[in-house]
Design an enzyme around this catalytic site. Structure first.
Site, short mmCIF file in Angstrom:
data_model
loop_
_atom_site.label_atom_id
_atom_site.label_comp_id
_atom_site.label_asym_id
_atom_site.label_seq_id
_atom_site.Cartn_x
_atom_site.Cartn_y
_atom_site.Cartn_z
N THR A 76 12.32 10.71 -4.57
CA THR A 76 12.30 9.24 -4.51
C THR A 76 11.23 8.68 -5.44
O THR A 76 11.48 7.77 -6.22
CB THR A 76 12.08 8.75 -3.06
OG1 THR A 76 13.24 9.06 -2.28
CG2 THR A 76 11.83 7.25 -3.01
N ASN A 155 24.81 13.57 -3.52
CA ASN A 155 24.30 14.03 -2.23
C ASN A 155 25.32 13.92 -1.11
O ASN A 155 25.26 14.67 -0.14
CB ASN A 155 23.03 13.25 -1.85
CG ASN A 155 23.23 11.75 -1.92
OD1 ASN A 155 23.55 11.21 -2.98
ND2 ASN A 155 23.04 11.07 -0.81
N GLN A 183 19.74 17.23 -5.89
CA GLN A 183 20.72 18.07 -5.19
C GLN A 183 21.24 19.23 -6.04
O GLN A 183 22.11 19.97 -5.59
CB GLN A 183 21.92 17.21 -4.74
CG GLN A 183 21.59 16.22 -3.64
CD GLN A 183 21.47 16.86 -2.26
OE1 GLN A 183 21.77 18.03 -2.07
NE2 GLN A 183 21.04 16.08 -1.30
N ALA A 204 11.53 19.39 -3.67
CA ALA A 204 11.36 20.75 -3.13
C ALA A 204 12.20 20.96 -1.88
O ALA A 204 12.78 22.02 -1.67
CB ALA A 204 9.89 21.01 -2.83
N CYS A 328 19.72 9.45 4.55
CA CYS A 328 18.83 8.30 4.37
C CYS A 328 19.47 7.00 4.82
O CYS A 328 18.80 6.01 5.04
CB CYS A 328 18.42 8.19 2.91
SG CYS A 328 17.78 9.74 2.28
#
Length: 404
Positions: A76, A155, A183, A204, A328
């Site tokens: 992000t 995603n 992704q 990560a 999200c």
């Protein structure tokens, strides 16, 4: 087999035990706990050495120069730094950006913010296969376009965009190209030495590393300039200030090292699991696969079960951790904006479930999950008057529902 079964690997992945061990070694007084920016003693030197080793490991997975890797708090932040950083630095050249309607919110909300600042953004609609093609981007390019931002792997639906072809186009037009690669690491080969990509975001925790750490690839040749969004001690060559979290960085490095070594074998195994799952559910009537059947990662199966409400199905599958839409945004009851952009109607978008498989998924879990899905869909449809009407040959789209 332990319940519940985790089938939501695109939301996050568990930290690989090998990664966790490396992280623990950077936390306590016996370990490598120093501040990497401390230049006057061995604690700082050792921490800096660990950070630079991890930078090499991240660069190795994507075939970049370690000097092109900037640490951030996650994809992000990487997306924000790349898009806002380019927009603000190159605003005198132009104020037009291009992205797509199926990007992650971290890209879409960033471009919305830039629109409030006076930038113009074109949002490309994908084909019904969910893919963004170079032709679509070419049609949107203008003389004042400064940046194109397109994700590598989606995603929600797992589709893979041809970023090599898009990069050839943008480079030939002198437009910067940012790719959200959150992704795709560990799932798709990435060779930044040959790709015409100027900026790429990494995370990560989508690759069996810890949460709260990511990176941004910033090309050196041709050189890309950014305006920093985080100000402070001038860490990361001034692009991202803040004390480096050695334990998280080391974790990301180790996770990417493992991904490089094991990706080929892991992809074969996960493709077999995904195929095994699909074979057991594909005979359900009115089943739709969302997104391209060929240009997709095997880890993701996004399925719509017509005449079954997705939220009801998730509740019925209480032993399976799955999601409807992206983690999200799944708290909102709006149908997935990604599926709407593919042209799916509200009913199909609302009946979608994302199954994502990963490193710790087993055949036993897959078989159990497929059986539960078949049972739940069949049971929920017996409760649905719309399903009865459909089975009786009624075209439900033609019915005019009267308001009372």
């Amino acid at each position: 087999m332990k319940l519940p079964i985790y089938l939501d690997y695109s939301a996050t992945t568990p930290v690989d035990p090998r990664v966790a061990q490396k992280m623990i070694d950077c936390l306590t007084v016996e370990g490598n706990f120093g501040n990497p920016a401390s230049r006057s003693h061995v604690f700082g030197w050792k921490a800096e050495e660990a950070v630079e080793n991890a930078r090499r490991q991240v660069a190795d997975l994507v075939n970049a120069d370690p000097r092109e890797i900037v640490w951030t708090s996650g994809a992000t932040e990487s997306n924000n730094l790349a898009i806002k950083g380019v927009a603000h630095f190159y605003a005198s050249k132009g104020k037009h950006l291009i992205t797509s309607k199926v990007e992650h919110k971290a890209v879409l909300d960033t471009t919305r913010q830039l629109e409030r600042e006076g930038f113009e953004v074109t949002y490309i609609e994908p084909g019904e296969d969910g893919l963004i093609t170079p032709a679509m981007i070419e049609a949107a390019l203008r003389d004042d376009t400064i940046l194109v931002s397109i994700m590598h792997v989606n995603n929600e639906i797992g589709t893979i965009n041809d970023i090599a072809a898009i990069g050839e186009l943008t480079r030939s037009r002198g437009v910067l190209f940012h790719v959200d690669g959150a992704q795709s690491t560990g799932k798709v080969e990435i060779d930044l030495a040959s790709l015409k990509v100027d900026l790429m975001s990494f995370s990560a925790h989508k690759t069996y590393g810890p949460k709260g750490i990511g990176a941004l690839y910033v090309s050196r040749k041709p050189r890309v300039r950014l305006e920093a969004t985080m100000h402070g001690g001038g860490h990361e060559r001034g692009m991202r200030s803040g004390t480096l979290a050695t334990h998280q960085i080391v974790g990301m490095g180790e996770a990417f090292r493992i991904a490089k070594e094991e990706m080929a074998a892991e992809n074969v195994r996960i493709k077999a699991l995904s195929d095994r799952f699909f074979k057991q559910v594909e005979n359900l009537e009115e089943l739709y696969v969302n997104g391209s059947l060929t240009a997709r990662v095997p880890h993701n199966l996004n399925l719509s079960f017509n005449y079954v409400e997705g939220e009801s199905l998730i509740m019925a599958l209480k032993d399976l951790a799955v999601s409807s839409g992206s983690a999200c945004t799944s708290a909102s009851l709006e149908p997935s904006y990604v599926l709407r952009a593919l042209g799916r109607n509200d009913e199909l978008a609302h009946s979608s479930i994302r199954f994502t498989f990963g490193r710790f998924s087993t055949e036993e879990e897959i078989d159990y999950a497929a059986q539960k899905v078949c049972e739940a869909v069949t049971r929920l449809r017996t409760l649905s008057p719309l399903w009865d009407m459909f089975k009786d040959g009624v075209d439900i789209s033609k019915i005019e529902w009267a308001a009372h």
